[in-house]
Design an enzyme around this catalytic site. Structure first.
Site, mmCIF file in Angstrom:
data_model
loop_
_atom_site.group_PDB
_atom_site.id
_atom_site.type_symbol
_atom_site.label_atom_id
_atom_site.label_comp_id
_atom_site.label_asym_id
_atom_site.label_seq_id
_atom_site.Cartn_x
_atom_site.Cartn_y
_atom_site.Cartn_z
ATOM 1 N N ASN A 9 44.795 73.032 38.766
ATOM 2 C CA ASN A 9 44.805 71.548 37.863
ATOM 3 C C ASN A 9 43.539 72.028 37.212
ATOM 4 O O ASN A 9 42.440 71.820 37.778
ATOM 5 C CB ASN A 9 44.900 70.518 38.520
ATOM 6 C CG ASN A 9 44.535 69.345 37.908
ATOM 7 O OD1 ASN A 9 44.632 69.350 36.558
ATOM 8 N ND2 ASN A 9 44.246 68.296 38.513
ATOM 9 N N LYS A 11 42.037 70.584 34.951
ATOM 10 C CA LYS A 11 41.603 69.221 34.273
ATOM 11 C C LYS A 11 41.090 69.478 32.907
ATOM 12 O O LYS A 11 41.369 70.192 32.125
ATOM 13 C CB LYS A 11 40.365 68.689 35.366
ATOM 14 C CG LYS A 11 41.054 68.617 36.710
ATOM 15 C CD LYS A 11 40.256 67.728 37.581
ATOM 16 C CE LYS A 11 40.777 67.996 39.224
ATOM 17 N NZ LYS A 11 40.287 67.088 40.019
ATOM 18 N N HIS A 102 48.362 61.830 39.033
ATOM 19 C CA HIS A 102 47.136 62.582 39.597
ATOM 20 C C HIS A 102 46.442 61.188 39.870
ATOM 21 O O HIS A 102 46.240 60.261 39.072
ATOM 22 C CB HIS A 102 46.450 63.295 38.746
ATOM 23 C CG HIS A 102 45.179 64.232 39.308
ATOM 24 N ND1 HIS A 102 44.036 63.677 39.408
ATOM 25 C CD2 HIS A 102 45.215 65.366 39.965
ATOM 26 C CE1 HIS A 102 43.281 64.228 40.200
ATOM 27 N NE2 HIS A 102 43.937 65.569 40.655
ATOM 28 N N GLU A 104 43.160 60.854 39.356
ATOM 29 C CA GLU A 104 42.337 60.248 38.256
ATOM 30 C C GLU A 104 43.185 59.841 36.886
ATOM 31 O O GLU A 104 42.414 58.831 36.274
ATOM 32 C CB GLU A 104 41.550 61.716 37.491
ATOM 33 C CG GLU A 104 40.757 62.243 38.451
ATOM 34 C CD GLU A 104 40.363 63.823 38.645
ATOM 35 O OE1 GLU A 104 41.031 64.477 37.535
ATOM 36 O OE2 GLU A 104 39.745 64.460 39.450
ATOM 37 N N GLU A 174 47.152 64.470 47.900
ATOM 38 C CA GLU A 174 45.729 64.710 47.263
ATOM 39 C C GLU A 174 45.017 63.409 47.779
ATOM 40 O O GLU A 174 45.022 62.588 47.021
ATOM 41 C CB GLU A 174 45.684 64.839 46.014
ATOM 42 C CG GLU A 174 46.399 66.088 45.451
ATOM 43 C CD GLU A 174 45.732 66.521 44.180
ATOM 44 O OE1 GLU A 174 45.164 67.595 44.044
ATOM 45 O OE2 GLU A 174 45.549 65.723 43.068
ATOM 46 N N GLY A 180 37.386 67.007 44.557
ATOM 47 C CA GLY A 180 35.940 67.352 43.770
ATOM 48 C C GLY A 180 34.917 66.939 44.824
ATOM 49 O O GLY A 180 33.848 66.910 44.196
ATOM 50 N N SER A 220 39.732 69.566 47.206
ATOM 51 C CA SER A 220 38.682 70.914 47.879
ATOM 52 C C SER A 220 39.266 71.768 48.578
ATOM 53 O O SER A 220 38.572 72.542 49.413
ATOM 54 C CB SER A 220 37.547 70.031 48.701
ATOM 55 O OG SER A 220 36.878 69.285 47.932
ATOM 56 N N GLY A 241 41.822 72.076 42.132
ATOM 57 C CA GLY A 241 41.073 72.011 40.883
ATOM 58 C C GLY A 241 39.875 73.002 40.914
ATOM 59 O O GLY A 241 40.206 74.016 40.067
HETATM 60 P P1 PGA Z 1 39.677 69.940 43.727
HETATM 61 O O1 PGA Z 1 40.590 68.866 42.936
HETATM 62 O O2 PGA Z 1 40.088 71.122 44.293
HETATM 63 O O3 PGA Z 1 38.512 70.178 42.858
HETATM 64 O O4 PGA Z 1 39.120 68.939 44.809
HETATM 65 C C1 PGA Z 1 42.077 69.072 43.201
HETATM 66 C C2 PGA Z 1 43.038 68.213 42.434
HETATM 67 O O5 PGA Z 1 42.258 67.063 41.721
HETATM 68 O O6 PGA Z 1 43.978 68.442 42.022
#
Ligand code: PGA
Length: 257
Positions: A9, A11, A102, A104, A174, A180, A220, A241
């Site tokens: 992903n 983003k 997601h 976000e 998630e 993140g 992460s 991500g």
């Molecule tokens: P991250 O994001 O691996 O940077 O923690 C994962 C995601 O938001 O799908």
């Protein structure tokens, strides 16, 4: 048999040229370091910005293991929704997947269970496969209500579907506190929630749907921890991500099954 999936992903990162270069780079590293599984067993999905999907399609089209995904779609078919992208537009690029729900999007764009259910329906109607995200914030886990919340997210946006639809659904758990942040759920925490989700599917749709649906972990995931997470029986891969923007790391993650 459900497939293993390593999905990136990206983003809101990469310009068109940066995105093309990143895909080229990852594909050549995958050629040097091919996964031991075949395309029936393992899928690699690049969830890029919309602008990158079409060029990405041209780059990945020779590799049956690699697919493109959008990171979002709108909840209406077409019309006066300035700036939005519809599922049929995504489908017309050749992308096969779309990330829906997601955290976000839920948080910053206030996407409700109901809106996400509409997006899921539209995606399926237009032959796009949703990667449906769920997961709790830290305060919910601290209150020990995370199982209830994830159950609700899945029930409200997916459980109106028929069993057949689940052939085209991927679920991504998630936990928001792990996205993140560099804090990953422990393999035990991931396995516990994934088993819970699979059990929800079994209760609603029976054992076959439950055992055939891929459930990914996100939050992460890194080149260092992927193998440990993916070793769990109910963790079928990752939605990645930050580490999906680094070719070496993402190829290591793909080779962690
Ligand atoms: P991250 O994001 O691996 O940077 O923690 C994962 C995601 O938001 O799908």
């Amino acid at each position: 048999m459900r497939r293993k999936i390593a999905a990136g992903n990206w983003k809101m990162n990469t310009t068109l040229n940066e995105g093309k270069e990143l895909i080229e780079n990852m594909l050549s590293k995958l050629d040097e370091n091919p996964p031991k599984q075949n395309a029936d067993e393992l899928l690699v999905i690049f969830g890029t910005p919309f602008i990158t999907i079409e060029s990405g399609m041209q780059l990945v089209s020779g590799n049956p293991m690699v697919k493109m995904a959008a990171q979002n779609c709108y909840s209406e078919e077409k019309g006066a929704y300035t700036g939005e992208i519809s599922v049929s537009m995504i489908k017309s690029t050749g992308a096969e997947y779309v990330i829906i729900g997601h955290s976000e999007r839920r948080e910053y764009f206030h996407e409700s269970h109901e809106m996400l259910a509409k997006k899921v329906d539209l995606a399926l109607k237009h032959d796009l496969k949703p990667i449906f995200c769920c997961g709790e914030k830290l305060e919910i886990r601290e209150k020990n209500t995370h199982f209830n919340l994830v159950k609700r997210q899945i029930e409200e946006s997916l459980f109106h579907l028929g069993a057949e639809d689940f052939k085209n659904i991927v679920i991504a758990y998630e936990p928001v506190w792990a996205i993140g942040t560099g804090v990953t759920a422990s393999p035990e925490q991931a396995q516990e929630m994934h088993a819970f989700i699979r059990n929800l599917l079994a209760e609603r749709y029976g054992p076959k749907v439950a055992s055939d649906t891929s459930i990914l972990y996100g939050g992460s995931v890194s080149a260092k921890n992927a193998a440990e997470l993916f070793a769990n029986p109910d963790v079928d891969g990752g939605l990645v991500g930050g580490a999906s923007l680094k070719a070496d790391d993402f190829v290591t993650i793909i080779n962690s099954f």
